[in-house]
Design an enzyme around this catalytic site. Structure first.
Site, PDB file in Angstrom:
ATOM      1  N   ASP A 308       0.574  -1.155   0.078  1.00  0.00           N
ATOM      2  CA  ASP A 308      -0.255   0.161  -0.060  1.00  0.00           C
ATOM      3  C   ASP A 308       0.953   1.324  -0.079  1.00  0.00           C
ATOM      4  O   ASP A 308       0.354   2.453  -0.235  1.00  0.00           O
ATOM      5  CB  ASP A 308      -0.755   0.006   1.145  1.00  0.00           C
ATOM      6  CG  ASP A 308      -2.119  -1.158   1.070  1.00  0.00           C
ATOM      7  OD1 ASP A 308      -2.294  -1.412  -0.016  1.00  0.00           O
ATOM      8  OD2 ASP A 308      -2.585  -1.430   2.303  1.00  0.00           O
ATOM      9  N   LYS A 335      -5.607  -2.476  -7.316  1.00  0.00           N
ATOM     10  CA  LYS A 335      -6.006  -1.805  -6.095  1.00  0.00           C
ATOM     11  C   LYS A 335      -7.209  -0.982  -6.449  1.00  0.00           C
ATOM     12  O   LYS A 335      -8.077  -1.055  -7.290  1.00  0.00           O
ATOM     13  CB  LYS A 335      -4.682  -0.958  -5.605  1.00  0.00           C
ATOM     14  CG  LYS A 335      -3.824  -2.051  -5.114  1.00  0.00           C
ATOM     15  CD  LYS A 335      -4.390  -2.896  -3.909  1.00  0.00           C
ATOM     16  CE  LYS A 335      -3.260  -3.868  -3.307  1.00  0.00           C
ATOM     17  NZ  LYS A 335      -3.670  -4.577  -2.299  1.00  0.00           N
ATOM     18  N   ARG A 339      -2.749   1.324  -9.730  1.00  0.00           N
ATOM     19  CA  ARG A 339      -1.813   2.477  -9.051  1.00  0.00           C
ATOM     20  C   ARG A 339      -0.416   2.415  -9.775  1.00  0.00           C
ATOM     21  O   ARG A 339       0.289   3.403  -9.722  1.00  0.00           O
ATOM     22  CB  ARG A 339      -1.637   1.898  -7.625  1.00  0.00           C
ATOM     23  CG  ARG A 339      -2.583   2.334  -6.885  1.00  0.00           C
ATOM     24  CD  ARG A 339      -2.543   2.145  -5.491  1.00  0.00           C
ATOM     25  NE  ARG A 339      -3.595   2.479  -4.423  1.00  0.00           N
ATOM     26  CZ  ARG A 339      -3.828   2.003  -3.383  1.00  0.00           C
ATOM     27  NH1 ARG A 339      -3.070   1.219  -2.827  1.00  0.00           N
ATOM     28  NH2 ARG A 339      -5.061   2.616  -2.713  1.00  0.00           N
ATOM     29  N   ARG A 381      -4.966   6.952  -1.465  1.00  0.00           N
ATOM     30  CA  ARG A 381      -3.513   6.815  -1.388  1.00  0.00           C
ATOM     31  C   ARG A 381      -2.854   7.944  -2.503  1.00  0.00           C
ATOM     32  O   ARG A 381      -1.710   8.108  -2.315  1.00  0.00           O
ATOM     33  CB  ARG A 381      -2.909   5.412  -1.419  1.00  0.00           C
ATOM     34  CG  ARG A 381      -3.472   4.761  -0.106  1.00  0.00           C
ATOM     35  CD  ARG A 381      -2.686   3.429   0.349  1.00  0.00           C
ATOM     36  NE  ARG A 381      -3.326   2.616   1.094  1.00  0.00           N
ATOM     37  CZ  ARG A 381      -3.773   2.540   2.468  1.00  0.00           C
ATOM     38  NH1 ARG A 381      -3.221   3.764   3.017  1.00  0.00           N
ATOM     39  NH2 ARG A 381      -4.410   1.931   2.917  1.00  0.00           N
TER      40      ARG A 381
HETATM   41  C1  S3P Z   1      -5.369  -5.647   3.447  1.00  0.00           C
HETATM   42  C2  S3P Z   1      -4.684  -6.434   2.369  1.00  0.00           C
HETATM   43  C3  S3P Z   1      -3.819  -5.779   1.345  1.00  0.00           C
HETATM   44  C4  S3P Z   1      -3.980  -4.153   1.467  1.00  0.00           C
HETATM   45  C5  S3P Z   1      -5.238  -3.652   1.829  1.00  0.00           C
HETATM   46  C6  S3P Z   1      -5.810  -4.173   3.199  1.00  0.00           C
HETATM   47  C7  S3P Z   1      -6.111  -6.235   4.302  1.00  0.00           C
HETATM   48  O1  S3P Z   1      -4.721  -6.195   0.008  1.00  0.00           O
HETATM   49  O2  S3P Z   1      -3.662  -3.791   0.099  1.00  0.00           O
HETATM   50  O3  S3P Z   1      -5.289  -2.218   1.738  1.00  0.00           O
HETATM   51  O4  S3P Z   1      -6.387  -5.751   5.514  1.00  0.00           O
HETATM   52  O5  S3P Z   1      -6.041  -7.700   4.549  1.00  0.00           O
HETATM   53  P1  S3P Z   1      -4.499  -7.525  -0.675  1.00  0.00           P
HETATM   54  O6  S3P Z   1      -4.612  -8.683   0.358  1.00  0.00           O
HETATM   55  O7  S3P Z   1      -5.446  -7.498  -1.852  1.00  0.00           O
HETATM   56  O8  S3P Z   1      -3.039  -7.576  -0.935  1.00  0.00           O
END
Ligand code: S3P
Length: 421
Positions: A308, A335, A339, A381
């Site tokens: 992130d 995302k 991004r 973000r």
């Molecule tokens: C998150 C996992 C991540 C992250 C998201 C929050 C979570 O996503 O990018 O902002 O809380 O489990 P991904 O599991 O798709 O990588």
């Protein structure tokens, strides 16, 4: 909105609570027996979507500022919601709910905003269907027919804490044992919180085993500050001359600290003090001072530890001497927006030497840049990263949408400008 420029950045900032932990505290608190008191809860739009969904399933949740009280209904106590559940912009809410809802004895449907409707849900619906789940569609709206599940042994094709967690949550209900094998370690807040609540869960390196669980016992959760929000100040402090910023009470769970490793590798002056543990999560105060940065290569298994933060790490690369290569980051394409494309398109407007690659980007930094009229693509973000970028650009910059920051950091602009006073 015109992005105001601050001429210095000094002082201390306390960022809001961690988004991932706030979601999980509400979800697991709703499924636990007893009362979960959450302190430091992130009142961002995403986590409020989670609260809204669980309230619609009969859970009594009281919000008082950053204090949230969840009266758990128990693992089998959710009620069928009257309407389709709406998850707004939140991928975490949508994907984690799929794991829970698959195993209920009622049917549900879920959708979210325009961005959520474009994000891939097949990555959760496929492994869940191997457990017996009945979910229609691979994009929202999803229609879930609650049913009995059975355990699986699943090797994950992507590094994703959301996918991992959806399977683990389904595994609490499934008959037999569920094993999730990660390819790279992703954030482990679910495993830590479930362990504290008494679930039968075992972590062995990249493999997580969860067994049918009768009940979870409520625990209080003190949510640390979100390192993903602290990231904007870490980069600001490092790139802006004469800066010293301390970000207090930041969660530094090792599955989340890739940005600290990368910034240190680039030459940033960052120190962690007052290290402590709160409910199994590591917490520290982070101080960052102006530094001369150099380019680096970022790829491999560090990517899930900073996924992130990559847009704002790209900002650091703009002000670092030499080349920075970001690779193995194709997940950025799915995302809140793509991004990779968004960063490349917006940075190019400032005269930055940046090239899009299939799995990331290459930035040649250390050159003068100018301001621009930026698009955020409705991505929180992007809005915050571009605000940091604009500080060191010649001339004025604008943002088409600053409100989207409220998804993860409602008070971002106030906190940001306070540092410049
Ligand atoms: C998150 C996992 C991540 C992250 C998201 C929050 C979570 O996503 O990018 O902002 O809380 O489990 P991904 O599991 O798709 O990588």
């Amino acid at each position: 909105m015109v992005i105001k420029k601050i001429s210095k950045s000094n002082g201390s900032v306390k960022v809001p609570g961690d988004k991932s932990i706030s979601h999980r505290a509400v979800m697991l608190g709703s499924l636990a027996d007893g009362i979960t008191e959450i302190t430091g809860f992130l009142k961002g739009a995403d986590c409020l979507s989670t609260i809204d969904c669980f309230r619609k399933m009969g859970v009594d949740i009281n919000v008082n500022g950053e204090n949230v009280t969840v009266k758990g209904n128990g693992l089998k106590g959710l009620k069928k919601p009257q309407d389709m559940l709406y998850t707004g912009n939140s991928g975490t809410t949508t994907r984690l709910l799929c794991g829970i809802l698959s195993a209920q004895d009622f049917d549900t449907s879920i959708t979210g905003d325009a961005s959520i409707q474009k994000r891939p849900m097949g990555r959760v619906t496929k492994p869940l269907s191997l457990m017996g789940a009945k979910i229609e569609n691979e994009y929202c709206p999803l229609y879930i027919t609650g049913t009995k599940l059975h355990g699986i042994d699943y090797k994950m094709p992507v590094a994703s804490a959301q996918v991992k967690t959806a399977i683990i949550l389904a595994g609490l209900y499934a008959e037999g044992e569920t094993i999730v094998r990660e390819i790279e370690k992703s954030r482990d807040h679910t495993e830590l919180m479930l362990g504290a609540m008494g679930a039968d869960i075992d972590v062995n390196g990249l493999d997580i085993t969860v067994k049918t669980t009768k009940n979870l016992s409520a625990v209080n959760v003190d949510v640390p500050g979100d390192i993903s929000s602290a990231a904007f100040f870490m980069v600001l402090g490092a790139v802006m001359p004469n800066s010293e910023i301390t970000i207090t009470n930041v969660g530094v769970n090792p599955t989340r600290t890739g940005i600290i490793d990368v910034l240190k590798d680039m030459g940033a002056d960052i120190t962690l003090e007052n290290m402590r543990t709160s409910a199994g999560e590591s917490v520290a105060d982070i101080t960052v001072r102006s530094s001369s940065l150099k380019g680096t290569t970022i790829g491999g298994d560090i990517i899930p530890r900073l996924i992130d933060e990559l847009p704002v790490i790209a900002v650091a690369a703009v002000f670092a001497d030499g080349e920075t290569v970001i690779k193995d980051a194709q997940e950025l394409k799915v995302k809140e927006t793509n991004r990779i494309r968004a960063v490349v398109d917006e940075f190019t407007k400032c005269g930055i030497d940046i090239t899009e690659t299939d799995d990331g980007m290459i930035i040649n930094g250390g050159k003068a840049i100018h301001g621009a009229d930026f698009k955020t693509y409705g991505d929180h973000r992007m809005a915050m990263s571009l605000t940091v970028l604009a500080q060191l650009a010649d001339g004025e910059s604008t943002l088409d949408d600053s409100d989207c920051a409220c998804v993860s950091y409602p008070t971002f602009f106030d906190d940001f400008y306070k540092l410049g006073e």
